[in-house]
Scaffold this active site. Structure first.
Site, PDB file in Angstrom:
ATOM      1  N   ARG A 394      45.648  47.517  51.476  1.00 16.29           N
ATOM      2  CA  ARG A 394      45.364  48.558  50.488  1.00 16.29           C
ATOM      3  C   ARG A 394      44.707  49.750  51.163  1.00 16.29           C
ATOM      4  NH1 ARG A 394      42.229  46.665  45.149  1.00 16.29           N
ATOM      5  NH2 ARG A 394      43.465  44.815  45.693  1.00 16.29           N
ATOM      6  N   SER A 483      45.916  47.653  42.367  1.00 12.29           N
ATOM      7  CA  SER A 483      45.077  46.966  41.387  1.00 12.29           C
ATOM      8  C   SER A 483      44.228  47.954  40.584  1.00 12.29           C
ATOM      9  CB  SER A 483      44.215  45.922  42.096  1.00 12.29           C
ATOM     10  OG  SER A 483      43.547  45.116  41.163  1.00 12.29           O
ATOM     11  N   HIS A 484      42.906  47.856  40.690  1.00  9.36           N
ATOM     12  CA  HIS A 484      41.996  48.663  39.886  1.00  9.36           C
ATOM     13  C   HIS A 484      41.595  49.974  40.558  1.00  9.36           C
ATOM     14  CE1 HIS A 484      39.549  46.461  42.746  1.00  9.36           C
ATOM     15  NE2 HIS A 484      38.630  47.394  42.602  1.00  9.36           N
ATOM     16  N   LYS A 493      50.184  43.135  47.678  1.00  6.81           N
ATOM     17  CA  LYS A 493      49.698  41.760  47.567  1.00  6.81           C
ATOM     18  C   LYS A 493      50.861  40.834  47.940  1.00  6.81           C
ATOM     19  CE  LYS A 493      46.228  42.630  43.987  1.00  6.81           C
ATOM     20  NZ  LYS A 493      45.773  42.327  42.599  1.00  6.81           N
ATOM     21  N   ASP A 617      43.046  45.550  34.061  1.00  7.41           N
ATOM     22  CA  ASP A 617      42.994  46.452  35.209  1.00  7.41           C
ATOM     23  C   ASP A 617      44.397  46.980  35.507  1.00  7.41           C
ATOM     24  OD1 ASP A 617      44.160  44.211  36.342  1.00  7.41           O
ATOM     25  OD2 ASP A 617      43.117  44.430  38.245  1.00  7.41           O
ATOM     26  N   ASP A 619      46.830  46.269  37.460  1.00  7.36           N
ATOM     27  CA  ASP A 619      48.024  45.430  37.643  1.00  7.36           C
ATOM     28  C   ASP A 619      47.989  44.166  36.804  1.00  7.36           C
ATOM     29  OD1 ASP A 619      45.997  44.252  39.158  1.00  7.36           O
ATOM     30  OD2 ASP A 619      47.370  43.478  40.663  1.00  7.36           O
ATOM     31  N   ASP A 621      45.917  41.500  36.503  1.00  9.17           N
ATOM     32  CA  ASP A 621      45.394  40.184  36.873  1.00  9.17           C
ATOM     33  C   ASP A 621      43.917  40.027  36.525  1.00  9.17           C
ATOM     34  OD1 ASP A 621      44.331  41.841  38.794  1.00  9.17           O
ATOM     35  OD2 ASP A 621      45.271  40.856  40.503  1.00  9.17           O
ATOM     36  N   ARG A 622      43.308  41.087  35.916  1.00 12.00           N
ATOM     37  CA  ARG A 622      41.896  40.997  35.517  1.00 12.00           C
ATOM     38  C   ARG A 622      41.740  41.478  34.074  1.00 12.00           C
ATOM     39  NH1 ARG A 622      37.921  43.494  39.765  1.00 12.00           N
ATOM     40  NH2 ARG A 622      38.926  45.449  39.233  1.00 12.00           N
ATOM     41  N   HIS A 704      38.941  38.280  37.380  1.00 11.00           N
ATOM     42  CA  HIS A 704      40.022  37.342  37.694  1.00 11.00           C
ATOM     43  C   HIS A 704      39.702  35.975  37.075  1.00 11.00           C
ATOM     44  CE1 HIS A 704      42.069  39.871  40.702  1.00 11.00           C
ATOM     45  NE2 HIS A 704      40.869  40.284  41.031  1.00 11.00           N
TER      46      HIS A 704
END
Length: 842
Positions: A394, A483-484, A493, A617, A619, A621-622, A704
Site C-alpha cells: 500500500r 482499504s480505509h 491485498k 470502510d 473495501d 472488511d471493517r 475487522h
C-alpha cells in the site's frame, strides 16, 4: 601380371570384382546398414510406446478399476447405514406428527379457555410421555412463552429456543441431536394449531433418547472401515455423534440421512481395499496382443522405410546410366567418376534463409541485435520497500504505486501462485479512481506469468475472499484497494491458497520482483460475477427474527453496491447513506474508526428513528456500529456480543482479539466459558492465528471481525453485520439496552501521531529498550502495551500509514490521563520532535 589387377577387391573365392559388382556390393552393405539402423530406431520407439501404453492400461484396468470397485463398495456401506437411519426418522416423524394432531394437546394451548392452566398442561405432558416410546420429555409450550432454562434436566438453550421460534413461525424444523451430560438425545418440534386458525397456538417439543438411533447406526462389519455419524448445520463445522472402526485406505464418502441434519461418513480400511482389488489378467492379455502387434508392425515399417531411404538417395545422386544418357556419350567407369555431379559440394555453399539465421544465432554473429535481448535490470529504488507492509502492499499512487509496478507485482504474485500449485487467481478492485488502471496492469503481469485471471470486477474485499472458497478452480486472489486510507492511496491485498500473505511473505514478493524470478507464459482472463452467489450464501445462513430499520453508510465506497441489497434481502428496511460509488470520497474518508466520519451516520439514525446504523470502510472488511442514542459501539464491545453468542453454542472455544482491544473483553470471554487470546494487530496475522488456534470468532479494535462459526474465518464487515442483526432480533431488547449489559471503561479512540515511514519501527524498538513504565506489565507482541492495575496504554507502529497508533483505557479519568502522561514522557525521551494530541473520551 598387370599391376592394376592387384589392387582390385576380391570375392570370398578369391575372384576379383568388377567395378559394377563392387558398386552392387557397396549398395547391399549400405542397405543392410540402413535397415539395421531403422529397425533399431523403430524397436526403441515401439519399446517406449509399449511401456507407456502398458502403464496407461495398468492405471485404467487395474489401479483405476480397483479404485472404482473401492468407491462402489464404500458407497454401498454409506447407503446401507443412511437408509437404515432414514427409515428410523421416517417412523419417528409419523409418530410425532400423529402426536401433534391430538385434539387434547391442541385444546390445552387455547389461551381463551380459562381451564387451560400450567398444571393441566403438566398433567398432559406426563400422560403423553408414558404413551410415547423412547420419549424422555414432552413439553407443551404456549405461543411466545419459551425461555432459556439451562439448568433443567432437559434444558432449553439457544439451539432449542431457535427450534421453538421456527415452529412458531411455521418454518420447517428438522429434529436435532443434542448431547446433555454425554448422553445423546433428539429434539422434535411441531407447531400446534386449531384447524380453523392459521397461526399456531403453541409448540409441542418432544425429547427422545437417541440410543436406538445410535444402535441402528452401529454396523456389524466395523473391520471394513471407519463409520462416522455426523450432524451438520449450514455454515458450521460438522459435529461428530458416533465414530466406529478405523479406515485409511481410500477416499471418504458421505450420505445424508433423510429427515434430519445427520450424515453418514465412511472411510474404507485395508480389508475392504483387498476385497476391491482388480486382478491383472485382462491387462496382461491386452498388453500381450499389443506387444505382438507392435513387433509385426515394426518389421513391416522397417522394410518400407528402407526403400524410401534408398530411393531418396538415388534420386538425389544421378546414376552412371543417367549421366551417360545425359551426355549422349559412352564413357567408362573412370571417366564417369570425373563428372562434376560426383564431386563433393562444400556445406558452406548452401544458402541460409533468414529464419535459419535466427535459429542458429547467426544474426548475432553478424552484428545484428537478437530479439531475446538481456532483461532490463530492476533496481531496489524502482520497488519502494516502505509500501511492502506487514500484511499488504500500500502506498501513494504516482510516487510509490504505479501501473508499471502493478504489472511487476502481478508477475510476482502469478509466479508465487504457480509455485504453490495454483493455476488461476481471482482479481477484484474497489471504487477508487485509479483502481481500474492499476488492475489492468496487475492482470497483464499475472497473465505474463502463465497464470490465469478470474476477473470479478468492482466488489468489496470480502467478496474476493469469498470467491477463493466458492470457486472450484482457485483458492487465490488479489484485491486492488487501499482499504480505509484517503483517496490518494492504493495497494494490493494478496491471498494464496486461502492464506493472506503477511510479514516475510509480502517482503518475498519484493525480492522476487528485484531478482526477476518470474514464470513466463500466456494466461487467460475469465470474467465472472460473484455478488449474487455471495448474497445467496448469506441469505441461506442468516435468518432475522424480526424487522429492523438500518442506516448503511458506505462512505461512497464499494460496499454501497452490495450491503444495501443484502440487508433488503434479509428483510430489513434499509436507509442508504453515501452509497453511490465515488472514488473521490466527497463526504468523508472511508475510515469508520475516526469519530468525525460517523457524525453524519449518527444524525441519520436519529433523524429516521432507525434501529441501528453501520459504517463500513473503503473495501468492506471493517465495520463500526452506532445506536439510536448516538453511542458508538466500538468493535471490541461488538466482539463481546459475538463472543457471548458463539460461546453459548461452543463452550470452551478460543476467542481472538488484538492488542488494542479493551481489557474488559478478556473478562467477558472468560465469564462465558471461553479462552481469550491476545494477538498482534492486522488482518493477515489475525487470520493466520485464527487458523492456528481454530478459534471460532476473533476481532480487532479497528473493525475487522473474523467469524469461523458458520462462515469461512476471513474478515467480512458485511457478513458480521448480518450476524449482528440476527443476534439482536432474537432478543426482545433495543440495541442500546443490549450493549448496556457489557461493562465500559473510560477510553480513547485510536490516536495517530505522524512520523516518517522509515522511522516508526525503529522508534518502537528503542522505546521498548529504554522506556521506564514503572511497575506496569509490558507486552511486546505488537508494539508496546503496558497494563497497570487500573488501566493500560499502547503504542505501536501503524502498518497502514506513516504514523504511530496509541490507545488508552482506565477505570477513571484521572487514571487515564496519568497513563497518557507516562507514555508521552517516555516517547519524548526517544524523539522530542513528536507532536501529541492526547484527547481522552468516555
Amino acid at each position: 601380371m598387370n599391376p592394376k589387377d592387384s589392387s582390385k577387391p576380391k570375392t570370398e573365392t578369391g575372384a576379383h570384382l568388377s567395378r559394377s559388382e563392387q558398386r552392387a556390393l557397396d549398395a547391399a552393405k549400405r542397405k543392410a546398414a540402413v535397415q539395421q539402423k531403422i529397425l533399431l530406431i523403430l524397436l526403441g520407439i515401439a519399446l517406449i510406446i509399449n511401456a507407456v501404453v502398458g502403464y496407461v492400461l495398468y492405471q485404467k484396468l487395474v489401479i483405476e478399476q480397483t479404485q472404482e470397485n473401492l468407491r462402489s463398495l464404500t458407497q454401498e456401506k454409506v447407503d446401507e447405514r443412511s437408509k437404515t437411519l432414514s427409515h428410523y426418522f421416517q417412523q419417528q416423524t409419523q409418530l410425532i406428527d400423529k402426536l401433534a394432531a391430538e385434539p387434547e394437546l391442541i385444546a390445552s394451548l387455547d389461551a381463551t379457555n380459562p381451564d387451560n392452566t400450567a398444571e393441566k398442561r403438566d398433567l398432559l405432558e406426563k400422560k403423553w410421555l408414558r404413551e410415547t416410546p423412547s420419549a424422555l420429555k414432552v413439553r407443551l409450550i404456549p405461543l411466545g412463552s419459551a425461555q432459556l432454562d439451562r439448568e433443567a434436566e432437559f434444558p432449553i438453550r439457544y439451539a432449542e429456543l431457535d427450534l421453538i421460534q421456527r415452529a412458531e413461525k411455521r418454518q420447517p424444523a428438522l429434529p436435532e441431536l443434542v448431547a446433555i451430560n454425554e448422553r445423546w438425545m433428539t429434539n422434535w418440534i411441531r407447531p400446534l394449531a386449531a384447524e380453523d386458525k392459521s397461526a399456531p397456538l403453541g409448540t409441542l417439543m418432544v425429547t427422545i433418547d437417541a440410543a436406538e438411533l445410535i444402535n441402528l447406526f452401529t454396523p456389524a462389519d466395523q473391520h471394513l472401515g471407519e463409520f462416522v455419524l455426523v450432524q451438520q448445520f449450514t455454515g458450521s463445522p460438522p459435529q461428530i455423534v458416533k465414530k466406529l472402526g478405523t479406515g485409511t485406505a481410500g477416499n471418504s464418502l458421505q450420505g445424508n440421512v433423510e429427515g434430519s441434519h445427520l450424515a453418514v461418513k465412511f472411510t474404507p480400511s485395508d480389508q475392504l481395499l483387498s476385497l476391491a482389488e482388480e486382478l491383472p489378467a485382462l491387462w496382461l492379455s491386452i498388453v500381450s496382443v499389443i506387444v505382438a502387434g507392435s513387433l509385426a508392425l515394426v518389421w513391416f515399417l522397417s522394410k518400407i522405410l528402407v526403400r524410401m531411404e534408398l530411393g531418396e538417395k538415388n534420386a538425389a545422386t544421378p546414376s552412371i546410366a543417367e549421366v551417360v544418357k545425359t551426355s549422349k556419350e559412352s564413357v567408362n567407369a573412370d571417366d564417369a567418376m570425373t563428372n562434376p555431379l560426383f564431386q563433393k559440394q562444400d556445406i558452406l555453399d548452401i544458402a541460409v534463409i533468414d529464419e535459419d539465421e535466427n535459429i542458429l544465432g547467426l544474426q548475432q554473429a553478424s552484428g545484428k541485435k537478437s530479439s531475446a535481448s538481456a532483461r532490463n535490470k530492476i533496481s531496489e529504488e524502482d520497488v519502494p520497500a516502505e509500501i511492502f507492509r506487514s500484511y499488504d502492499i500500500r502506498g501513494l499512487v504516482g510516487s510509490q504505486v504505479t501501473p508499471e509496478l502493478a504489472q511487476l507485482i502481478g508477475q510476482a504474485v502469478g509466479s508465487e501462485a504457480i509455485d504453490q500449485g495454483e493455476q488461476a487467481i481471482v482479481v477484484a478492485r474497489d471504487g477508487r479512481t485509479h483502481s481500474e488502471a492499476l488492475t489492468q496492469a496487475l492482470i497483464r503481469g499475472i497473465l505474463r506469468s502463465g497464470c490465469n485471471v478470474i476477473n470479478i470486477g468492482v466488489v468489496p474485499t470480502p467478496l474476493m475472499y469469498f470467491s477463493t472458497f466458492h470457486f472450484d478452480d482457485t483458492s487465490s486472489g488479489v484485491m486492488v484497494t487501499a482499504s480505509h486510507n484517503p483517496k490518494e492511496y492504493n495497494g494490493f491485498k494478496v491471498v494464496i491458497n486461502n492464506r493472506a500473505l503477511a510479514d516475510d511473505a509480502v517482503i518475498d514478493l519484493r525480492s522476487r520482483i528485484i531478482g526477476q524470478r518470474f514464470h513466463q507464459g500466456l494466461g487467460e482472463e475469465i470474467p465472472r460475477t460473484i455478488i449474487p452467489d455471495y448474497i445467496d450464501r448469506i441469505f441461506s445462513d442468516v435468518a432475522l427474527a424480526g424487522n429492523v430499520s438500518i442506516v448503511v453508510d458506505a462512505g461512497n465506497a464499494v460496499t454501497g453496491i452490495v450491503a444495501p441489497q443484502l440487508f433488503e434481502e434479509l428483510g430489513c428496511d434499509v436507509i442508504p447513506l453515501f452509497c453511490d460509488l465515488d472514488g473521490e470520497f466527497p463526504n468523508h474518508d472511508p475510515d469508520p474508526t475516526i469519530e468525525k466520519n460517523l457524525q453524519a451516520l449518527i444524525a441519520k439514525v436519529q433523524e429516521t428513528n432507525a434501529d441501528i446504523g453501520v459504517a463500513f470502510d473503503g473495501d468492506g472488511d471493517r465495520l463500526v456500529v452506532v445506536t439510536p442514542k448516538g453511542d458508538i459501539i466500538w468493535p471490541d464491545r461488538l466482539l463481546m456480543l459475538f463472543a457471548k453468542d458463539v460461546l453459548s453454542r461452543n463452550p470452551g472455544a478460543d476467542v481472538l482479539f488484538d492488542v488494542k482491544c479493551s481489557r474488559q473483553l478478556n473478562q467477558v470471554i472468560s465469564s462465558y466459558g471461553g479462552r481469550p487470546i491476545m494477538w498482534k494487530t492486522g488482518h493477515s496475522p489475525m487470520k493466520a492465528k485464527m487458523e492456528e488456534t481454530q478459534a471460532l470468532i476473533g476481532g480487532e479494535y479497528s473493525g475487522h471481525i473474523f467469524i469461523k462459526d458458520r462462515w469461512y474465518g476471513f474478515d467480512d464487515g458485511i457478513y458480521a453485520m448480518a450476524r449482528l442483526l440476527e443476534i439482536i432480533t432474537l432478543r426482545d431488547q433495543k440495541i442500546d439496552a443490549i450493549f448496556a449489559a457489557f461493562p465500559q471503561l473510560y477510553s480513547t479512540p485510536e490516536i495517530k501521531i505522524a512520523i516518517p515511514e522509515l522511522d516508526k519501527f525503529g522508534l518502537i524498538k528503542k522505546l521498548s529498550e529504554i522506556g521506564d513504565f514503572a511497575n506496569g506489565t509490558i507486552t511486546t507482541i505488537d508494539g508496546l502495551r503496558v497494563d497497570y492495575t487500573k488501566g493500560w496504554g499502547l503504542v505501536r507502529a501503524s502498518n497502514t500509514s506513516p504514523a504511530l497508533t496509541l490507545r488508552f483505557e482506565a477505570e477513571s479519568h484521572e487514571s487515564l490521563e496519568k497513563i497518557q502522561q507516562i507514555f508521552k514522557r517516555e516517547l519524548l525521551k526517544v524523539d522530542n520532535r513528536l507532536t501529541f494530541n492526547l484527547n481522552s473520551q468516555d
